[in-house]
Design an enzyme around this catalytic site. Structure first.
Site, PDB file in Angstrom:
ATOM      1  N   ASP A  88      39.932  38.653  37.154  1.00 34.38           N
ATOM      2  CA  ASP A  88      39.949  37.371  37.875  1.00 34.38           C
ATOM      3  C   ASP A  88      38.526  36.989  38.250  1.00 34.38           C
ATOM      4  OD1 ASP A  88      39.781  39.450  39.858  1.00 34.38           O
ATOM      5  OD2 ASP A  88      40.470  38.068  41.402  1.00 34.38           O
ATOM      6  N   GLU A 153      41.138  40.905  42.533  1.00 35.57           N
ATOM      7  CA  GLU A 153      40.031  41.534  43.264  1.00 35.57           C
ATOM      8  C   GLU A 153      39.338  40.527  44.165  1.00 35.57           C
ATOM      9  OE1 GLU A 153      36.124  43.122  44.343  1.00 35.57           O
ATOM     10  OE2 GLU A 153      36.526  41.283  43.241  1.00 35.57           O
TER      11      GLU A 153
HETATM   12  N1  BES Z   1      31.569  42.454  42.255  1.00 32.29           N
HETATM   13  C1  BES Z   1      31.842  42.153  43.608  1.00 32.29           C
HETATM   14  C2  BES Z   1      31.484  43.254  44.570  1.00 32.29           C
HETATM   15  C3  BES Z   1      30.023  43.519  44.705  1.00 32.29           C
HETATM   16  C4  BES Z   1      29.168  42.483  44.996  1.00 32.29           C
HETATM   17  C5  BES Z   1      29.558  44.779  44.581  1.00 32.29           C
HETATM   18  C6  BES Z   1      27.830  42.723  45.131  1.00 32.29           C
HETATM   19  C7  BES Z   1      28.226  45.037  44.717  1.00 32.29           C
HETATM   20  C8  BES Z   1      27.355  43.992  44.972  1.00 32.29           C
HETATM   21  C9  BES Z   1      33.313  41.820  43.793  1.00 32.29           C
HETATM   22  O1  BES Z   1      33.854  41.089  42.734  1.00 32.29           O
HETATM   23  C10 BES Z   1      33.455  40.957  45.015  1.00 32.29           C
HETATM   24  O2  BES Z   1      32.946  39.889  45.038  1.00 32.29           O
HETATM   25  N2  BES Z   1      34.143  41.449  46.002  1.00 32.29           N
HETATM   26  C11 BES Z   1      34.466  40.680  47.162  1.00 32.29           C
HETATM   27  C12 BES Z   1      35.549  41.442  47.854  1.00 32.29           C
HETATM   28  C13 BES Z   1      36.355  40.654  48.805  1.00 32.29           C
HETATM   29  C14 BES Z   1      37.007  39.459  48.210  1.00 32.29           C
HETATM   30  C15 BES Z   1      37.384  41.549  49.465  1.00 32.29           C
HETATM   31  C16 BES Z   1      33.251  40.512  48.060  1.00 32.29           C
HETATM   32  O3  BES Z   1      32.402  41.408  48.148  1.00 32.29           O
HETATM   33  O4  BES Z   1      33.141  39.445  48.668  1.00 32.29           O
HETATM   34 ZN    ZN Z   2      33.165  38.978  43.036  1.00 31.06          ZN
END
Ligand code: BES
Ligand code: ZN
Length: 458
Positions: A88, A153
Site C-alpha cells: 500500500d 502499513e
Molecule cells: N517506510 C515507513 C517507515 C519508515 C520511515 C522507516 C522512515 C524508517 C524511516 C513506513 O511506510 C511508514 O511510513 N510508516 C508510518 C507508520 C504509521 C502509519 C503507523 C510512519 O512512520 O508514519
Molecule cells: Zn510510509
C-alpha cells in the site's frame, strides 16, 4: 554467485518495466475510493510471486485490505527467512507538485520517481528479483523463504497482528527481514536497529453552533481556530520540550555510548538545513539533530483546518476547528498510555468557551532490534558485498509498528535492511528510489540469502 550477479545485470531493464507495472496500481490504503486498486495490487503481487517461482502463494482477506502470503520451502534443513513489506502507498496530494504523474514511474537522472518507489513497492520488488534470480538460474534457493505483504502499513497495520496470531505455525521462521527504511546516505549503506513508535490523535473543537458573521459576532465568542492555535502552541515550551505532564516518564535515556556512536557518524547540521530548505533547525534543547530524530520523542501537528480557506476572502467566525497531531515515541513509551495522557491534558487545558473531542486514530510501539544477532551480522556481510562498503549502524525516526508485534507474537527479531535514501520524498510529492540502491539492493539480498545459512546454523 557470478552467474547470479550477471543475471541481475542482464535483466536490469526488464526489472524496471515490471516495477513500473507494480507502481501503476494506485494502492492508496487510506482512501476508500482506491479499495479495488488495493485488491488489484495484491493480485498483481501474488501473480508475480507465482511467476518468479514461489510455490505456495495465497491472498488472505482481512476486515481491511488483503495480505499476500508466499512461500518457497525447498531448502530442507536450512534456515527460513520471513520477508515482510507493504504494497500500500500514501496519498499523492498535493498532486500539482509532482513533476511527473505519481503513478507513472519516470526515470530522471539516477532516480526512478513515483509514489511507492521507495516506500515500499520498490524495496519489496528488490526481494522479488533476488528470489527470481536464484529460482530461474538454479531452481532453488540457499534458504527457505516466506513472505508477507500487507496492504495496510500506511494506516497502522490494524489487521496484521490478528493474522500473525492466527497463523503462527504457517509463519514459523528463524528471522525477519524488512526493507522499508533508508540507508544513512547515498553510497553509505546501513543497518537500522531502532524505530520510533507513534501515537496519532485528532482534536475537534466546536464553538458557536453555526458559522457566524465575523463583524456582527467577532468580539463576543472565542473563535475555535484561535482556541485550537492556543492549545497547539502550548504543547511545546521554549526549549522545544513537550509540556504534556508525564510525557517523558518512560523515556529510555540515551546512553553515553550511543551518544558517542551517533557523534561519529558523518553529519552536518548546516548541510541538512540547506537540503531541507530551512534557515535554521529546530528541536529539543540539549540534544543533537540525530539524537532528536532517532532517540527522542516528538509532537507534530500534521494538519489543521477550519473556517474559510478558499480563494478570496469571506468574513466568517467559524463554528469548528480541528487538528491532527502525531507523537513519535521512543523506548519505553507506550502508545496507549501516551494517548491517555494527551487526551487528559487537552481536555484540561481546553478553554470553557469551546467543546472539545479528542480521538485516538492509531498507534504503534517503538522498536529496538539487537545488533549482535547472527541475522544482523549476515546482513552486514551482504551489504558490504552489495555496495562495496561496510555498513554503519543507525536508528530511524519513522515507525514500522509491526516489528514489535513480530517479536511479541512470533518471537522473532527483525533485520531492518533499508535501501531508500533520507531525502527520498516518502509521503511527499516526487517520491523516488535511487537506481544504484535499487540494483545494489538486489545484489545485497542475493548475497544475504547466500550468507544466512553460514550465520544461522540449524
Ligand atoms: N517506510 C515507513 C517507515 C519508515 C520511515 C522507516 C522512515 C524508517 C524511516 C513506513 O511506510 C511508514 O511510513 N510508516 C508510518 C507508520 C504509521 C502509519 C503507523 C510512519 O512512520 O508514519
Ligand atoms: Zn510510509
Amino acid at each position: 554467485m557470478q552467474d547470479l550477479l550477471n543475471y541481475l545485470e542482464i535483466n536490469k531493464n526488464r526489472f524496471l518495466n515490471e516495477l513500473k507495472e507494480f507502481i501503476a496500481i494506485p494502492s492508496i490504503s487510506t482512501n476508500p475510493e482506491n479499495k479495488e486498486d488495493v485488491q488489484k495490487c495484491a493480485n498483481w503481487a501474488s501473480d508475480h510471486l507465482k511467476n518468479i517461482g514461489m510455490t505456495d502463494v495465497r491472498i488472505f482477506q482481512t476486515e481491511g485490505h488483503p495480505i499476500v502470503y508466499a512461500e518457497w520451502s525447498g531448502a530442507k534443513g536450512k534456515p527460513t527467512v520471513l520477508i515482510y513489506g507493504h504494497y500500500d502507498v500514501q496519498p499523492v496530494d498535493p498532486v500539482e507538485l509532482w513533476e511527473s504523474p505519481p503513478f507513472e514511474a519516470t526515470i530522471r537522472g539516477d532516480n526512478i520517481y513515483a509514489r511507492g518507489t521507495a516506500d515500499d513497492k520498490g524495496q519489496v520488488f528488490i526481494h522479488f528479483k533476488a528470489i527470481e534470480t536464484y529460482l530461474k538460474n538454479y531452481g532453488s534457493l540457499p534458504v527457505n523463504i516466506k513472505m508477507i505483504l500487507e496492504g495496510e502499513e500506511e494506516v497502522g497495520s490494524v489487521n496484521l497482528p490478528k493474522f500473525l496470531k492466527e497463523n503462527k505455525e504457517l509463519l514459523k521462521a528463524d528471522l525477519i527481514v524488512v526493507s522499508d527504511s533508508s540507508m544513512f546516505a547515498k553510497g553509505v549503506p546501513s543497518i537500522c536497529y531502532g524505530l520510533r513508535g507513534l501515537c496519532y490523535m485528532q482534536i475537534d473543537l466546536v464553538g458557536p453552533k453555526s458559522d457566524l458573521h465575523s463583524g456582527s459576532f467577532g468580539g463576543s465568542v472565542h473563535n475555535p481556530i484561535q482556541a485550537l492555535a492556543e492549545i497547539i502552541a502550548s504543547l511545546h515550551d521554549k526549549n522545544g520540550k513537550i509540556t504534556i505532564p508525564g510525557f517523558y516518564d518512560d523515556v529510555l535515556p540515551l546512553t553515553k555510548k550511543e551518544r558517542e556512536a551517533f557523534k561519529k557518524l558523518p553529519w552536518s547540521d548546516k548541510k541538512y538545513a540547506k537540503e531541507l530548505g530551512v534557515r535554521e533547525l529546530y528541536g529539543e534543547k540539549g540534544y543533537t539533530t540525530l539524537e532528536r530524530l532517532w532517540a527522542r520523542p516528538t509532537l507534530e501537528c500534521n494538519g489543521i483546518w477550519g473556517g474559510f480557506t478558499g480563494e478570496g476572502a469571506k468574513t466568517v467566525l467559524p463554528s469548528k476547528a480541528s487538528a491532527k497531531i502525531s507523537m513519535r515515541l521512543v523506548p519505553h513509551q507506550k502508545s496507549a498510555k501516551i494517548a491517555k495522557l494527551f487526551e487528559r491534558h487537552i481536555k484540561k487545558i481546553a478553554p470553557k468557551t469551546v467543546q472539545v473531542t479528542v480521538r485516538n486514530l492509531h498507534g504503534g510501539e517503538p522498536a529496538i532490534t539487537p545488533i549482535d544477532s547472527p541475522g544482523v551480522q549476515a546482513a552486514v556481510a551482504a551489504l558490504e558485498k552489495g555496495f562495496n562498503k561496510k555498513p554503519l549502524y543507525q536508528r530511524e525516526g519513522g515507525s514500522i509498528p509491526i516489528v514489535v508485534e513480530f517479536k511479541k507474537i512470533l518471537g522473532l527479531d527483525t533485520v531492518l535492511l533499508g535501501f531508500g535514501l533520507p531525502d527520498e520524498n516518502a509521503h511527499a510529492p516526487n517520491e523516488f528510489l535511487n537506481l544504484d540502491n535499487f540494483y545494489g539492493g538486489m545484489r545485497t539480498v542475493v548475497h544475504l540469502f547466500n550468507e544466512l545459512p553460514n550465520y544461522l546454523k540449524k
